[in-house]
Design a protein around this motif. Sequence first.
Motif, short mmCIF file in Angstrom:
data_model
loop_
_atom_site.label_atom_id
_atom_site.label_comp_id
_atom_site.label_asym_id
_atom_site.label_seq_id
_atom_site.Cartn_x
_atom_site.Cartn_y
_atom_site.Cartn_z
N GLY A 1 0.78 -1.23 0.00
CA GLY A 1 0.00 0.00 0.00
C GLY A 1 0.81 1.28 0.00
N VAL A 2 2.02 1.22 -0.54
CA VAL A 2 2.83 2.43 -0.58
C VAL A 2 2.49 3.20 -1.85
N GLU A 3 2.56 4.52 -1.77
CA GLU A 3 2.21 5.34 -2.93
C GLU A 3 3.28 5.20 -4.03
N ALA A 4 2.82 5.16 -5.30
CA ALA A 4 3.78 4.98 -6.40
C ALA A 4 4.75 6.16 -6.46
N VAL A 5 6.05 5.86 -6.50
CA VAL A 5 7.03 6.94 -6.52
C VAL A 5 7.71 7.06 -7.87
N GLY A 6 7.44 6.13 -8.78
CA GLY A 6 8.07 6.20 -10.09
C GLY A 6 7.82 4.94 -10.88
N LYS A 7 8.30 4.97 -12.14
CA LYS A 7 8.03 3.85 -13.04
C LYS A 7 9.34 3.20 -13.48
N VAL A 8 9.34 1.87 -13.47
CA VAL A 8 10.56 1.13 -13.83
C VAL A 8 10.24 0.14 -14.95
N ILE A 9 11.11 0.11 -15.97
CA ILE A 9 11.02 -0.94 -17.00
C ILE A 9 12.07 -1.98 -16.61
N LEU A 10 11.61 -3.20 -16.36
CA LEU A 10 12.52 -4.25 -15.86
C LEU A 10 12.53 -5.43 -16.82
N GLY A 11 13.69 -6.07 -16.95
CA GLY A 11 13.73 -7.29 -17.77
C GLY A 11 15.07 -7.98 -17.66
N THR A 12 15.07 -9.25 -18.06
CA THR A 12 16.32 -9.99 -18.22
C THR A 12 16.73 -9.81 -19.68
N VAL A 13 18.01 -9.51 -19.90
CA VAL A 13 18.47 -9.10 -21.22
C VAL A 13 18.37 -10.20 -22.28
N ARG A 14 18.53 -9.79 -23.52
CA ARG A 14 18.43 -10.70 -24.69
C ARG A 14 19.36 -11.91 -24.53
N GLY A 15 18.81 -13.06 -24.83
CA GLY A 15 19.60 -14.29 -24.80
C GLY A 15 19.64 -14.96 -23.44
N ASP A 16 19.04 -14.32 -22.45
CA ASP A 16 19.14 -14.82 -21.07
C ASP A 16 17.75 -15.19 -20.54
N LEU A 17 17.64 -16.42 -20.03
CA LEU A 17 16.32 -16.92 -19.60
C LEU A 17 16.17 -16.98 -18.08
N HIS A 18 17.18 -16.51 -17.34
CA HIS A 18 17.12 -16.57 -15.87
C HIS A 18 16.19 -15.48 -15.35
N ASP A 19 15.23 -15.86 -14.49
CA ASP A 19 14.31 -14.80 -14.04
C ASP A 19 14.05 -14.77 -12.53
N ILE A 20 14.70 -15.64 -11.78
CA ILE A 20 14.39 -15.67 -10.34
C ILE A 20 14.87 -14.38 -9.66
N GLY A 21 16.11 -13.98 -9.98
CA GLY A 21 16.64 -12.74 -9.40
C GLY A 21 15.83 -11.53 -9.85
N LYS A 22 15.51 -11.51 -11.14
CA LYS A 22 14.70 -10.40 -11.66
C LYS A 22 13.35 -10.31 -10.93
N ASN A 23 12.76 -11.48 -10.70
CA ASN A 23 11.45 -11.47 -10.01
C ASN A 23 11.57 -10.95 -8.58
N LEU A 24 12.71 -11.25 -7.95
CA LEU A 24 12.94 -10.70 -6.60
C LEU A 24 13.08 -9.18 -6.67
N VAL A 25 13.81 -8.73 -7.70
CA VAL A 25 13.99 -7.28 -7.87
C VAL A 25 12.60 -6.62 -8.03
N ARG A 26 11.75 -7.21 -8.86
CA ARG A 26 10.40 -6.65 -9.06
C ARG A 26 9.63 -6.57 -7.73
N MET A 27 9.71 -7.69 -7.00
CA MET A 27 8.99 -7.77 -5.73
C MET A 27 9.43 -6.66 -4.77
N MET A 28 10.75 -6.48 -4.66
CA MET A 28 11.27 -5.49 -3.72
C MET A 28 10.97 -4.06 -4.22
N MET A 29 11.03 -3.87 -5.54
CA MET A 29 10.74 -2.53 -6.07
C MET A 29 9.28 -2.18 -5.84
N GLU A 30 8.39 -3.14 -6.08
CA GLU A 30 6.96 -2.87 -5.85
C GLU A 30 6.73 -2.53 -4.38
#
Length: 212
Positions: free
Chosen positions: A84-113
């Motif tokens: 329930g925190v107020e939105a402070v900004g917008k982030v475009i997130l992704g794992t780069v081309r050729g890379d299929l690993h997403d567990i760390g990225k998903n943690l980053v998303r979770m913490m950023m949200e």
Amino acid sequence: MSILNEISAFLQKGRAKNVKELVQKAIDEGIEAKTILDEGLLSGMNIIGEKFKNNEVYVPEVLIAARAMNAGTELLKPLLVSEGVEAVGKVILGTVRGDLHDIGKNLVRMMMEGKGLEVIDLGIDVPPEAFISAAKEQGAQIIACSALLTTTMTEMKHVVEHAEKEGIRNNVTIMVGGAPVTGSFCESIGADIYTPDAASAASEAAAACKAS
Ligand code: B1M
């Protein structure tokens, strides 16, 4: 065996149902979410990583372990982030081309949200052009790139170059991270911020949005 060791052991066997049950039990017992993540889930994933490196386990085993990891982190999500925190900004997130690993990225998303950032997650195998067009369309302040392979981290340079080519370089902060990425690599490719883990990525992103 302690409950955290049990979580690690079941994760290594890819037993998502058991991992979920034990993570819930650990939460109910009052063990801190970060401890469950670090000493249960990530500890198990690190052991799998070592075995993978030594050819003791192969892609299918690692994939089912990753699925078990995701099942556990889903339960931890509400505890790791403050809701329930107020939105402070917008982030475009992704794992780069050729890379299929997403567990760390998903943690980053979770913490950023959890820090009140709106995260547009482009997923895995994201070409540089897609990061830039999404940032333009969404008017995002941050582009955050994750890479787990030494062969794909170089894609981050292409993201920086593409941002320059498309004339948005001065309007966005480019953040990079993932196991093989370092501060000096970040500097060498002209990106703005390197952070070693998901929690610091979230703090730095929130600070950069507030400053912009
Ligand atoms: Co892959 N894999 N893998 N793999 N895999 C590694 C990365 C590897 C180190 C294993 C090893 O050899 N020990 C090795 C890379 C070697 C290298 O380049 N130096 C490797 C390899 C070689 C490969 C393949 C090439 C194997 C093959 O097919 N021969 C292949 C490549 C596929 C591809 O991407 N094109 C491959 C495939 C896979 C699976 C698909 C089977 C699976 C991914 C499943 C999935 O993600 N859904 C997988 C996995 C799971 C791993 C290991 C075991 C675990 C990675 C992980 O999720 N860690 C990994 C070994 C290891 O790391 N111990 C390995 C947990 C996660 C939370 O950590 O992602 O590092 P991490 O995130 C951290 C930080 O890095 C940081 O925050 C998180 C912590 O808070 N972070 C950021 C991440 N992104 C960030 C962004 C930021 C800031 C911080 O700012 C934007």
